[in-house]
Structures are given as structure tokens and as C-alpha cells.
Design an enzyme around this catalytic site. Structure first.
Site, short mmCIF file in Angstrom:
data_model
loop_
_atom_site.label_atom_id
_atom_site.label_comp_id
_atom_site.label_asym_id
_atom_site.label_seq_id
_atom_site.Cartn_x
_atom_site.Cartn_y
_atom_site.Cartn_z
N GLU A 114 2.45 -5.82 -18.67
CA GLU A 114 1.71 -6.19 -19.72
C GLU A 114 2.24 -6.55 -20.75
O GLU A 114 1.79 -7.57 -21.38
CB GLU A 114 0.43 -5.27 -19.72
CG GLU A 114 -0.19 -4.27 -18.24
CD GLU A 114 -0.58 -5.66 -17.40
OE1 GLU A 114 -0.97 -6.70 -17.91
OE2 GLU A 114 -0.71 -5.35 -16.22
N ARG A 134 -9.06 1.69 -8.53
CA ARG A 134 -8.10 0.61 -8.99
C ARG A 134 -8.15 -0.36 -7.38
O ARG A 134 -7.67 0.01 -6.47
CB ARG A 134 -6.58 0.96 -9.04
CG ARG A 134 -5.71 0.26 -9.34
CD ARG A 134 -4.43 0.68 -9.86
NE ARG A 134 -3.40 -0.13 -10.01
CZ ARG A 134 -1.88 0.07 -10.10
NH1 ARG A 134 -1.73 1.47 -10.43
NH2 ARG A 134 -1.01 -0.77 -10.21
N MET A 136 -4.16 -4.77 -17.84
CA MET A 136 -4.96 -5.95 -18.37
C MET A 136 -4.30 -6.36 -19.68
O MET A 136 -4.25 -5.36 -20.52
CB MET A 136 -6.36 -6.10 -18.21
CG MET A 136 -6.94 -7.36 -18.75
SD MET A 136 -6.48 -8.70 -17.80
CE MET A 136 -6.42 -9.95 -18.90
N GLU A 137 -3.62 -7.40 -19.80
CA GLU A 137 -2.76 -7.83 -20.94
C GLU A 137 -3.71 -8.30 -22.01
O GLU A 137 -3.34 -9.19 -22.67
CB GLU A 137 -1.69 -8.96 -20.64
CG GLU A 137 -2.48 -10.34 -20.18
CD GLU A 137 -2.67 -10.37 -18.80
OE1 GLU A 137 -3.17 -9.30 -17.99
OE2 GLU A 137 -2.81 -11.67 -18.13
N GLU A 175 1.48 -15.00 -13.92
CA GLU A 175 1.69 -13.60 -13.05
C GLU A 175 3.27 -13.73 -12.82
O GLU A 175 3.87 -12.62 -12.86
CB GLU A 175 0.69 -13.45 -12.07
CG GLU A 175 -0.83 -13.06 -12.70
CD GLU A 175 -0.72 -12.29 -13.34
OE1 GLU A 175 0.20 -11.08 -13.78
OE2 GLU A 175 -1.91 -11.98 -14.25
N TYR A 191 3.08 -13.21 -8.03
CA TYR A 191 3.82 -12.10 -8.62
C TYR A 191 5.33 -12.35 -8.05
O TYR A 191 6.13 -12.62 -8.86
CB TYR A 191 3.34 -10.69 -8.68
CG TYR A 191 1.95 -10.67 -9.45
CD1 TYR A 191 0.75 -11.16 -8.72
CD2 TYR A 191 2.02 -10.02 -10.45
CE1 TYR A 191 -0.35 -11.00 -9.22
CE2 TYR A 191 0.73 -9.62 -11.06
CZ TYR A 191 -0.47 -10.18 -10.66
OH TYR A 191 -1.56 -9.99 -11.28
N GLY A 230 -4.41 -2.42 -12.37
CA GLY A 230 -3.31 -1.80 -13.18
C GLY A 230 -3.13 -1.74 -14.29
O GLY A 230 -3.26 -0.77 -15.23
N1 BES Z 1 -3.58 -10.21 -15.68
C1 BES Z 1 -3.33 -9.34 -14.55
C2 BES Z 1 -4.63 -8.69 -14.24
C3 BES Z 1 -5.68 -9.55 -13.44
C4 BES Z 1 -5.09 -10.68 -12.56
C5 BES Z 1 -6.86 -9.76 -13.65
C6 BES Z 1 -6.04 -11.63 -12.37
C7 BES Z 1 -7.83 -10.48 -13.42
C8 BES Z 1 -7.61 -11.69 -12.47
C9 BES Z 1 -2.42 -8.04 -14.93
O1 BES Z 1 -1.42 -8.50 -15.80
C10 BES Z 1 -1.79 -7.63 -13.68
O2 BES Z 1 -0.99 -8.29 -12.99
N2 BES Z 1 -1.84 -6.39 -13.36
C11 BES Z 1 -1.19 -6.01 -12.05
C12 BES Z 1 -0.36 -4.74 -12.59
C13 BES Z 1 1.02 -5.31 -12.79
C14 BES Z 1 1.96 -4.15 -12.89
C15 BES Z 1 1.47 -6.11 -11.58
C16 BES Z 1 -2.34 -5.03 -11.27
O3 BES Z 1 -3.57 -4.70 -11.90
O4 BES Z 1 -2.07 -4.74 -10.27
ZN ZN Z 2 0.06 -9.55 -14.79
#
Ligand code: BES
Ligand code: ZN
Length: 634
Positions: free
Chosen positions: A330, A589, A304-305, A352, A416, A302
Site C-alpha cells: 500500500e 476479506r 487500500m492505498e 497493481e 499483480y 487486504g
Molecule cells: N488497490 C488495491 C485494492 C483494490 C483493487 C480495491 C481493485 C478495489 C479494486 C490494494 O492495493 C490491493 O492490492 N490490496 C490487496 C493486498 C495487497 C497486499 C496485494 C488485497 O486487498 O488483497
Molecule cells: Zn494494490
């Protein structure tokens, strides 16, 4: 926020996506041991070969050419080292890099060896240092199938004219394009010079020193970057393509392909307010600018920060700003994650979970208590659904997870949602003012450092509980963090709007037609909650009634469509199949495509359909999604 647009085409980005490489397997078990050090102590990280207690990388200077025909990055990484007395080697992480040479600053060769390849972690690169060597130069080239990189053909982009490249480093993929110590506890500053084909723009998770690029010989453009704050290597990031920019506020802007830019700029129009809200909560934004890059549809996450430059999926572009909690999330990582970083991937709930709580607070600040409460209830709804699936006693429902395998496959949302619920429960127990003061001081005390689970609990005890035995008892800290399931003290915010949704679901399940339900003025969150409350299986007549009234199959809101498609698969509602196929082939995604393929594969009628669609879509998915789907499809 407004109602989600209901009668728009899904995503006008129907691109049969393209091929890349391979699937990956498990890594050894994690341990939580620590080595005391004079430097900020670095937790032992089982997902890295580095031995930072002997020699550690402090700065990376990249000079790379981007070759779309060969699908390689080629050039050098110059590493500054901090070497402990008596140490004579530095160990780096690499995975699939083609190494040309390792020299010292003066160009004199240094002896090096590559260790045995681990299927997941790659290979340690051990370089022998001469006394006094504090800088080494590694010449290398990436492989076309580098796990962090996705190389897109022009056909896979919105504009169809130019190729595109982007990287995704988290969790342990930076080592597939940068030879460095790839562990979240080993912070490094970086600088980069990228040479790209003329006409393309390069962006990175760093300050742009040459925003428009500098023309150089051979039909190329050079871009220079600088990240002066020390960051964990998983936050190094690059994208190259036909990328345009629009300013949003004094400190913020959006990058996207030209044909997507206007929609993106509208969608993220409130980002300055989000930054201001975040700063009021937990202190200054410390990274200078906050820009957002909207990626092509194959982006596997979704968001990436990446620091200074969040990477975001185009599926967040609902047209009505109804999914911007993703940006709040993010952005919040600019504190939880990028400023205070999980020490190892077993502690990633500290990234997270804390971020998910912070996200809710930003959303509440912008849109009010009711929206905040709805988002938080949605998160609990998801959590309880997962708990039912994996079992309440499953270790998968712990916040601290002893990582056995691949940190890349942390597909679970538990950290999360349970993480957010944990912090909300603490807030509710001690009061908002006190909790906010604690969290703000936590970010200040540990800025630019890493944090592990034990350290976080020690912080809570020292700065929040302060020896109050009754409070300690109430909070149930260890139960929240180390045990499965949802502790009894979990806080559930109330919302009248969701009570109303519950009543509508009850009416519908009691036999009322969809057209009789009172849904006027519902926000996206109410539709998500509504769909989440419906039983897994419905009758074809019920689905037809819902679709006939609410037109879910045609929704342009990716989250609502995803929730609806799950229902239609469970009940084999055939009129939605074309939309399902389009959704699976027009974006990649992971959180959307994995569960939908899974649901199809679990059904006799669905399996051949999944296989047919996957055969068409596979090569367009990002390696990290493709790897998981390849496993599922066998
Ligand atoms: N840092 C994560 C993406 C991530 C986590 C990449 C672990 C690789 C390994 C990012 O901040 C994230 O949490 N993305 C979520 C969206 C968010 C709104 C909950 C996602 O991609 O679903
Ligand atoms: Zn995240």
C-alpha cells in the site's frame, strides 16, 4: 520477521457481521481510444459518463453530516470546474444519490437532469451551466445501501460501544457518495468538513486540519480536511468511529479502535524504515504523512492505498510482523497508482503490477535478498496456480485486460503477480541500476498524471530500450503485456530456503511423518510455500499428521490459516471445520472468504455447510463481497 505464532486463537473478533445491500452487474466493453487535448490528455474511460473534454471538475469541497441512525451522509458538494470555450454543460457520475438541488455559487438554481440508470455505472448528472459558471453546488444525500459505504453497528466493531462507517471508492464506487467525475484520469483536489456524533473521530485520505475535532452545537463534532494534491476520485476516503491514534515515527502513525491500537502499533513498527527504503528506490514520498487505519474485520480488502492514510484489514495483525508486505504494497502505491495512475481500469496492472514489484523491492531492502526472493517465488507459485485453473491461454492471464464487465470484480491476482514478474524480468535483463534509474525517472516524468498501457510501453522503449534491437528482442514486451501465459524469459530468483522446503515436501509425500520434517526456524513465507507445494488433496492421515505436528488449525496467522483451510476442505478434514466456520464469520476479506465458500459449494457435503454459515455471516460482509457471494450461493 519472526516465526508465525502457532497456537493462538484465530482473530479474537468473532462478530456476527451485519447487513447491507445489493449486488451489481456488468458494464459495457472498454475501448482504449484517446482524445488529444491541451490539458494532460485524458483517456476515454468506459466506466464514467463524464465528458472532461467539455467541462471537468478540478476541486471538490464536501460539507457532510454523518447520520448513523439514517445511515446517510447529507449535505453538499461544491465543485470547481474548468470549462472549455463553448461548452454549456458538465456531466457528473452519480449512483443512487438523492439529489436536492444544484445551484451556482450564488445560490441560483441551475437546470439539471439525471440520465437513465445503468446497472453498474449509475446515472449521469448533467448540469446546464450559465456563461461564466465555474463553480456549482450540489445538495444531496446518500442512500443507506450506497456501494462505497459500510455502516457498522456497535456489535460489529471491536469495542462494541460505538457505530462505525468507512468508505471504499476503488474502482467506481466514489460516485455512490460524492457527485463528481469518477474516472481515474480526472484528478481533483478536495477539501471536506464532516459533522459527526460527539465522541467519534473522523479521518480521511487527506490532511487533518482539526485532528481532535471541534465541538459544535447539537452534540456533534466537526472535522476539517484538505487534500491539496490532485488525486483520482477513487482515492477519496472517509472513516468515522471510535478511533484512537498512536504515533509511529516522525511522518507516520496508526489509527485503530482503542482495543486494537497497541497490537497495530507493534505490527507496523517498521513503517518509517519502509518509507525510507521506498524513497531511496524511487524518489521522495510526496504526500506528507503516511498513516495506517486498521478497519473492523468486515473490511473487504487486504489494504487500500488511500493517500496519506492506508486502510488495512485487521487480518494483517499476525502478532509477529510477518504479513507486513501488505503495508509495503500500500505504501508503494504512493508512487505507482497514486502519483502515476492507471488511465482506465483496463490498465490497472500499471497500478497493481508495478506496485507488486515495488513492494518486493521494499521488502528486500528491509529484510534482505533471501526474503525478497521467497516473496517473489511465492508470487510466481500463485500465478502458476491461477494459470492452471483458468488455462494458460486464457485472456484472463494477460496484463492488459479488455475489461468487459465490472472493474470491482477484478478478483484475479494475475495483474499483480505477472506484473511483478514482468518488471523483475526487465530488471534482471538490463541490470538493477539501469532499471531503477528508469523507474524513478518514470515516476518523476509522470507524477500526478495518468498512464495507459501503450504509454508505459512507449516509455520503456524510449528510456530503457533506446533502440537496442537485441534488448527489445530479449524483453518480449508485447508478449508480456498483451498475450496470455508466462513468457519464456521469466526470471525466477533462487532461494536455498525454498529448496529446503521442497525437500521437506518431497520427504513428506514419500511417507515421512510430519514430525520428521526439518522445519526449525521457518518463516511465514516458508510455511506458505510448503502448503502451496502440497497436492490439492491429501489423505486424512496426512492432514492429521501435519496438524498434529504444526497445529495449523490453531494458527493466528491469517495467510497460513487460509492456505491450510483450503487444503482441509479439498480433503474433507473435519477437525478443521470449527476453525473454518470461525474464520468465515469473524472477518470478511474477499480474498479469504470467496475461495473458501467456493470450495465448499463445489462439494456435496460442503454446500449445506456453506449455506448455513453464509446465512449467519452474510449481513456482516461488505456489499462488494456480499454481492459476489450472493451470486455464488444461488
Ligand atoms: N488497490 C488495491 C485494492 C483494490 C483493487 C480495491 C481493485 C478495489 C479494486 C490494494 O492495493 C490491493 O492490492 N490490496 C490487496 C493486498 C495487497 C497486499 C496485494 C488485497 O486487498 O488483497
Ligand atoms: Zn494494490
Amino acid at each position: 520477521m519472526r516465526l508465525h505464532a502457532r497456537s493462538r486463537l484465530v482473530l479474537a473478533l468473532a462478530v456476527p457481521l451485519l447487513a447491507l445491500a445489493g449486488c451489481r452487474t456488468a458494464a459495457p466493453e472498454a475501448t482504449a481510444s484517446q482524445q488529444p487535448q491541451s490539458q494532460p490528455r485524458i483517456a476515454h474511460d468506459p466506466h464514467s459518463f463524464a465528458r472532461p473534454e467539455e467541462a471537468r471538475v478540478t476541486h471538490v469541497a464536501l460539507d457532510l453530516g454523518v447520520d448513523f441512525a439514517a445511515r446517510t451522509l447529507k449535505g453538499s458538494a461544491t465543485l470547481d470546474l474548468q470549462v472549455q470555450p463553448g461548452a454549456s454543460e458538465v456531466v457528473l457520475d452519480t449512483d443512487g444519490l438523492r439529489l436536492r438541488s444544484v445551484t451556482d455559487e450564488g445560490g441560483k438554481a441551475l437546470p439539471w437532469t439525471l440520465g437513465t440508470a445503468h446497472p453498474r455505472l449509475g446515472q449521469p448528472l448533467t448540469v446546464t451551466l450559465r456563461p461564466g459558471t465555474r463553480r456549482i453546488v450540489v445538495r444531496y444525500e446518500t442512500r443507506p445501501e450506497a456501494g462505497a459505504l459500510q455502516w457498522l453497528t456497535p456489535a460489529q466493531t471491536a469495542g462494541k460501544q460505538h457505530p462505525y462507517l468507512f468508505s471504499q471508492g476503488e474502482a467506481i464506487l466514489t460516485r455512490t457518495w460524492v457527485p463528481t467525475q469518477d474516472s481515474p484520469g480526472i484528478r481533483q483536489t478536495y477539501s471536506a468538513r464532516l459533522t459527526v456524533p460527539r465522541g467519534l473521530r473522523a479521518v480521511m485520505s487527506a490532511e487533518q486540519l482539526t485532528p481532535e475535532g471541534v465541538p459544535v452545537d447539537g452534540g456533534h463534532t466537526r472535522f476539517d480536511f484538505r487534500m491539496p494534491q490532485a488525486i483520482p476520485p477513487y482515492l477519496m476516503a472517509v472513516a468515522v468511529g471510535d478511533i484512537a491514534f498512536q504515533q509511529l515515527g516522525p511522518r507516520s502513525g496508526v489509527y485503530a479502535e482503542p482495543s486494537v491500537l497497541a497490537r497495530a502499533a507493534y505490527e507496523f513498527g517498521e513503517v518509517e524504515q519502509m518509507m525510507a527504503a521506498a524513497e531511496r528506490l524511487y524518489g521522495p514520498y510526496r504526500w506528507g504523512r503516511y498513516d495506517i487505519l486498521v478497519l473492523p474485520p468486515s473490511f473487504p480488502y487486504g489494504g487500500m492505498e488511500n493517500p496519506r492514510l492506508t486502510f488495512a484489514t485487521p487480518t494483517v495483525l499476525s502478532g509477529d510482523r510477518s504479513l507486513v508486505s501488505l503495508i509495503a504494497h500500500e505504501l508503494a502505491h504512493s508512487w505507482s497508482g497514486n502519483l502515476v495512475t492507471n488511465a482506465t481500469w483496463s490498465d490497472s496492472w500499471l497500478n497493481e503490477g508495478v506496485t507488486s514489484y515495488f513492494e518486493l523491492r521494499i521488502m528486500e531492502a528491509l529484510y534482505g535478498r533471501e526474503v525478497g526472493a521467497m516473496l517473489s517465488r511465492l508470487s510466481l507459485q500463485e500465478l502458476e496456480r491461477t494459470e492452471k485453473e483458468v488455462g494458460e491461454q486464457s485472456p484472463q492471464t494477460q496484463l492488459y485486460v479488455q475489461l468487459k464487465g465490472d472493474p470491482e470484480e477484478g478478483g484475479s491476482r494475475v495483474i499483480y503477480e505477472k506484473g511483478a514478474a514482468f518488471l523483475q524480468t526487465m530488471e534482471e535483463t538490463v541490470g538493477r541500476e539501469r532499471f531503477d534509474a528508469f523507474l524513478r525517472s518514470y515516476f518523476d516524468r509522470h507524477a500526478f498524471q495518468s498512464m495507459d498501457t501503450r504509454g508505459f510501453l512507449a516509455e520503456v522503449r524510449e528510456h530503457l530500450v533506446k533502440g537496442d534491437a537485441a534488448l527489445e528482442q530479449k524483453l518480449q514486451l508485447d508478449e508480456w503485456v498483451y498475450r496470455p501465459g508466462l513468457p519464456a524469459n521469466v526470471y525466477r530468483p533462487q532461494t536455498d530456503r525454498f529448496a529446503h522446503v521442497e525437500a521437506q515436501v518431497k520427504a513428506f509425500l514419500g511417507g515421512a511423518p510430519a514430525s520428521a520434517l526439518k522445519t526449525q526456524g521457518w518463516l511465514t513465507q516458508e510455511w506458505q510455500y510448503f502448503l502451496g507445494l502440497l497436492p490439492r488433496e491429501l489423505t486424512p492421515a496426512q492432514l492429521a499428521s501435519l496438524d498434529g505436528t504444526f497445529h495449523f488449525t490453531q494458527t493466528g496467522n491469517s495467510e497460513v490459516l487460509f492456505a491450510w483451510l483450503e487444503k482441509t476442505i479439498a480433503s474433507r478434514y473435519e477437525p478443521a471445520l470449527p476453525a473454518l466456520e470461525h474464520f468465515l464469520t469473524s472477518q470478511g476479506r474477499g480474498r479469504f472468504v470467496r475461495p473458501l465458500y467456493r470450495a465448499l459449494m463445489d462439494r456435496d457435503w460442503g454446500k449445506p455447510l456453506a449455506q448455513r454459515i453464509y446465512a449467519e455471516a452474510r449481513t456482516g460482509y461488505h456489499p462488494v463481497v456480499m454481492g459476489a457471494l450472493d451470486k455464488m450461493m444461488n
